[in-house]
Write an enzyme that holds these catalytic residues in place. Structure first.
Site, short mmCIF file in Angstrom:
data_model
loop_
_atom_site.label_atom_id
_atom_site.label_comp_id
_atom_site.label_asym_id
_atom_site.label_seq_id
_atom_site.Cartn_x
_atom_site.Cartn_y
_atom_site.Cartn_z
N ASP A 169 0.85 -1.19 0.00
CA ASP A 169 0.00 0.00 0.00
C ASP A 169 0.88 1.24 0.00
O ASP A 169 1.91 1.30 0.69
CB ASP A 169 -0.92 0.00 1.24
N ASN A 186 -12.66 -3.62 2.57
CA ASN A 186 -13.60 -2.52 2.68
C ASN A 186 -14.54 -2.64 1.48
O ASN A 186 -14.08 -2.69 0.33
CB ASN A 186 -12.87 -1.17 2.66
N GLY A 244 -15.53 2.68 3.65
CA GLY A 244 -14.26 3.33 3.35
C GLY A 244 -13.60 2.86 2.07
O GLY A 244 -12.44 3.18 1.83
N GLN A 245 -14.33 2.10 1.23
CA GLN A 245 -13.73 1.68 -0.03
C GLN A 245 -13.56 2.89 -0.94
O GLN A 245 -14.51 3.65 -1.18
CB GLN A 245 -14.59 0.62 -0.74
N HIS A 266 -9.86 -5.42 -3.38
CA HIS A 266 -8.53 -5.65 -2.82
C HIS A 266 -8.67 -6.07 -1.38
O HIS A 266 -9.46 -5.48 -0.62
CB HIS A 266 -7.65 -4.39 -2.93
N HIS A 283 -6.85 -5.96 2.07
CA HIS A 283 -5.74 -5.36 2.82
C HIS A 283 -5.18 -6.45 3.74
O HIS A 283 -5.95 -7.06 4.49
CB HIS A 283 -6.22 -4.23 3.72
#
Ligand code: 5GP
Ligand code: ZN
Length: 114
Positions: free
Chosen positions: A30, A87, A93-94, A100, A102
Site C-alpha cells: 500500500d 472494505n 471506506g472503499q 482488494h 488489505h
C-alpha cells in the site's frame, strides 16, 4: 477498465512494489501503509468489490485469500497474527473500486476498527 488504477498496476502501466504474484492474483505494498505490513491483494481481473469477487468463477476468491496468507508468510507475520480486510462500499471506506484485500500486520491491531 481503462481508468482503473489497480488494472493499470496489473498491466504494469503504473508502478507498485510487488510482493507476490500468482497466475490470477497480484500483491503489492500500500502506498500509505497503516501498519509495518500493509499489502493489497487483488485479482488481476477487474471485479469492483468483494460481492463481485464472491460471484466470480473458478475459485478466484479462494486464490485471493490464499495469496493474502502467503503475503503474511512472506512478511513474517503469519505466526503472530495479521488482519485481512475488504472494505466494501463507500460507507466502509472503499475508495478504489477494484476489489482488494488489505493484509495488515507487524503491530498490535485494535478491535473494533474505526
Ligand atoms: P480502500 O480505501 O479502497 O479500502 O483502499 C484503497 C487503498 O489503496 C488505500 O489503502 C490506499 O492507500 C491505496 N492506494 C491508493 N492509491 C494507490 C497507489 O497508487 N498505489 C498503491 N500501492 N496503493 C494505493
Ligand atoms: Zn480494475
Amino acid at each position: 477498465m481503462n481508468d482503473c488504477l489497480f488494472c493499470k498496476i496489473v498491466a504494469k502501466e503504473f508502478p507498485a512494489e510487488i510482493v507476490y504474484e500468482t497466475g490470477r492474483t497480484l500483491a503489492f505494498r500500500d502506498i500509505k501503509p497503516q501498519a509495518p505490513t500493509h499489502v493489497l491483494v487483488i485479482p488481476k481481473a477487474h471485479h469492483a468489490d468483494a460481492a463481485a469477487l464472491a460471484q466470480a468463477d473458478d475459485g478466484l476468491a479462494d486464490e485471493v485469500l490464499k495469496s493474502a496468507h502467503e503475503v503474511a508468510v512472506i512478511d513474517g507475520v503469519a505466526e503472530e497474527g495479521y488482519r485481512i480486510v475488504f472494505n466494501t462500499g463507500p460507507a466502509a471506506g472503499q475508495t478504489v473500486f477494484h476489489v482488494h484485500a488489505h493484509v495488515l500486520g507487524g503491530r498490535d491491531l485494535t478491535w473494533p476498527p474505526g
